[in-house]
Design an enzyme around this catalytic site. Structure first.
Site, PDB file in Angstrom:
ATOM      1  N   SER A 141       0.852  -1.191   0.000  1.00 41.61           N
ATOM      2  CA  SER A 141       0.000   0.000   0.000  1.00 41.61           C
ATOM      3  C   SER A 141       0.884   1.235   0.000  1.00 41.61           C
ATOM      4  CB  SER A 141      -0.885   0.018   1.244  1.00 41.61           C
ATOM      5  OG  SER A 141      -1.587   1.237   1.367  1.00 41.61           O
TER       6      SER A 141
ATOM      7  N   TYR B  20      -2.659  -0.429  10.195  1.00 41.60           N
ATOM      8  CA  TYR B  20      -2.580  -0.880   8.806  1.00 41.60           C
ATOM      9  C   TYR B  20      -1.266  -0.421   8.176  1.00 41.60           C
ATOM     10  CZ  TYR B  20      -3.779  -1.395   3.862  1.00 41.60           C
ATOM     11  OH  TYR B  20      -3.779  -1.739   2.532  1.00 41.60           O
TER      12      TYR B  20
END
Length: 219
Positions: free
Chosen positions: A132, A145
């Site tokens: 990501s 995250y």
């Protein structure tokens, strides 16, 4: 010549799009879904669209599912399954924080290790991880995250150099905000526990996700 590709987290989002896209291009796709209802739905959708793909139950946290998957010979592993849990680092429950790492890092690494051994012996293969943009920058209120994706970047950068001499490629893809629903539900996730105790910091400010991109661009 078509490749045999195993995709985790194939029930929705990038995993689903890649599964259909590769199958349409003639690759042998093995699409892993977390729960049986997802398996059934994806099989039916593929059948309706005339797409030939194998759909299996693969909960990456389930050692039985992982062991069964590792018995399949593949050319490419797409480590795509992942979860997002939001919340300020001073407040997020440790059980929630650990769950992010269990899925995004530890389970994914176990699969990568298992398939890497077979690929090294064969002298060829590719392991692709969905990382990501959050793995490259700081993301307040999404630290769990982001931390897991920073870990993915560290794991992959090391594994890439370690396996390169054996003909095995390790790569990451780093999507930002796309309209898969992943970011929306990830932001909402902290509401599950926010009111269950006394809080000392403010709730995540309201962020309108109205600038997300078409998932097909990433797929």
């Amino acid at each position: 010549m078509g490749k045999t590709v195993l995709i985790t987290g194939a029930a929705s989002g990038f995993g689903r799009g890649v599964a259909f896209g590769l199958a349409k291009r003639g690759h042998q796709v093995i699409a892993g879904c977390q729960i049986w209802p997802q398996v059934w739905e994806l099989r039916n959708s593929a059948r309706t669209e005339g797409i030939n793909m194998q759909v299996i139950k693969l909960d990456v946290l389930n050692e039985i599912d992982r062991a069964k998957a590792l018995g399949i010979e593949i050319d490419v592993l797409f480590n795509n399954a992942g979860i997002m849990e939001s919340g300020p680092m001073a407040e997020i429950p440790m059980s929630v924080f650990r769950s992010v790492f269990e899925t995004n890092v530890f389970a994914a690494l176990e699969l990568a290790q298992g398939f890497a051994r077979a690929m090294v012996k064969r002298g060829a293969g590719r392991i692709v991880w969905t990382s990501s943009v959050a793995g490259l920058v700081k993301v307040p209120f999404d630290g769990a995250y982001a931390a897991s994706k920073h870990a993915v970047e560290g794991v992959c950068s090391a594994m890439r150099e370690e396996l390169r001499p054996y003909g095995v490629q390790v790569v990451t893809v780093n999507p930002g905000a796309f309209r898969t629903g992943f970011n929306d539900t990830g932001m909402e996730s902290m509401d599950q526990w926010w009111d269950q105790g006394e809080r000392v910091v403010e709730h995540w400010p309201v962020r309108e996700l109205n600038h997300q991109h078409d998932p097909e661009e990433m797929i």
